[in-house]
Design a protein around this motif. Structure first.
Motif: not given
Length: 371
Positions: A78, A156, A164-166, A178
């Motif tokens: 992030g 994110s 990485p994530k959302c 993820k």
């Protein structure tokens, strides 16, 4: 970007207090609101007790910020996205204060704390498929030119970690999804699913989980309950420790759990999580991967998260030591348990039950070990 010198910290629309920078702009200063002092709670019992003082943050380990507000900021992936986004806007990131970074977070962070006024930047990025976001993440992480990091950043939710994530909302609720990093195997999602299944069988509290589109691991957001955001604090924030170097022992985490929850059953659960991480080779067990929730006047251990195989750790050792050792033995685990009044017999019972539930994911060095 307009410079921000002062923020109002809020919780469910109520004013918690005021956050500013010291005159030399090197450290944060915080004071609780008078009304909050009468009706609220300490948002960080060790660092910010509920009293009418002006608190000044230490220079380290959070660059002049308080641990509980550092939790609201992104880290790892992030931070990388945010810094790239800011540079694209021509902003010198070296001059940004923690207060200004928190103003960008505004109301979009994890947990219940929000920061006013909010600095709006970038685009929301709604309407992208998971496959598209995964590819965008790989492109940005590969330093491809022309990729706009703002879409990924605002998807994110300022969540932590290096991968990485959302955030996704569907008919079943709110999820943290993820993605793979550039160095991850393509079946990473399936592996994390297996780890969560084993942890659940081992008696560890985990959020609901599933695979989206057959490959993306998703976990239900535990900082949301019945539409209400819950105050969340990581162990790193509460203890005021930097996760970049290993400096916490499970003995400390066990004692923190006992102090903040006042519940022996939750101390047992923390011990169970220690055993799980050691036995299954999850060496990414740093202090930001343990958290606590405040709800209805009580602190409790948050569900376990970031459970997956991580053999690297810190030079091949666990991020959190056991009895001072990064490659702990069974004896180390039993000794640490005794410091928090978990008798050896009880400690061994917990370790055995975890091992039996995790046969398929046991680390090589624990296979065949008589427990």
């Amino acid at each position: 970007m307009k410079r921000t010198e002062r923020l109002t910290v809020t919780y469910h629309g109520l004013t918690v207090g005021t956050l500013t920078m010291t005159p030399d702009r090197t450290r944060c200063a915080f004071a609780y609101d008078k009304e909050w002092l009468s009706t609220g709670f300490s948002i960080a019992p060790l660092e910010l007790p509920l009293k009418s003082d002006l608190f000044i943050a230490k220079p380290e380990p959070f660059g002049g910020n308080f641990g509980i507000f550092e939790d609201s900021l992104p880290d790892g992936y992030g931070t990388y996205l945010l810094d790239r986004m800011l540079r694209r806007e021509g902003i010198d990131i070296a001059t940004l204060t923690p207060v200004e970074r928190l103003s960008i977070v505004g109301s979009s962070g994890m947990g219940a704390l929000c920061y006013v006024p909010e600095t709006k930047m970038g685009e929301s990025g709604e309407g992208y498929t998971l496959d598209a976001l995964q590819q965008m993440a790989l492109d940005v992480l590969s330093e491809k030119e022309g990729e706009d990091p703002s879409v990924l950043y605002f998807n994110s939710g300022n969540s932590g970690g290096c991968r990485p994530k959302c955030l996704v909302t569907d008919d079943e609720g709110h999820w943290l999804v993820k993605f793979r990093h550039t160095y991850d195997p393509k079946d990473m999602g399936a592996e994390e699913l297996r780890y969560n299944e084993c942890a659940h069988r081992a008696g560890i509290t985990v959020p609901d989980y599933k695979l989206m589109e057959g490959k993306y691991f998703a976990t239900r957001r535990f900082d949301l309950r019945e539409g209400q955001r819950l105050h969340t604090a990581t162990a790193a924030a509460l203890l005021g420790v930097d996760i970049r170097t290993p400096n916490v022992d499970y003995k400390t985490l066990l004692h923190l759990t006992g102090f903040i929850t006042q519940d022996p059953a939750q101390v047992d659960e923390m011990y169970r999580r220690m055993a799980f991480n050691i036995l299954t080779d999850n060496k990414d067990d740093h202090a930001k991967n343990f958290a606590f929730l405040y709800d209805h006047g009580r602190w409790s251990l948050a569900p376990a998260y970031d459970l997956t195989r991580c053999t690297a750790g810190y030079n091949g050792e666990h991020a959190t030591t056991v009895n001072g050792h990064g490659r702990p033995t069974l004896e180390d685990m039993l000794i640490v348990g005794e410091t928090i009044r978990i008798p050896r017999k009880r400690g061994l019972e917990i370790i055995r039950s975890v091992a039996e539930a995790c046969t398929e994911i046991l680390a090589e060095e624990w296979k065949g070990v008589k427990l």
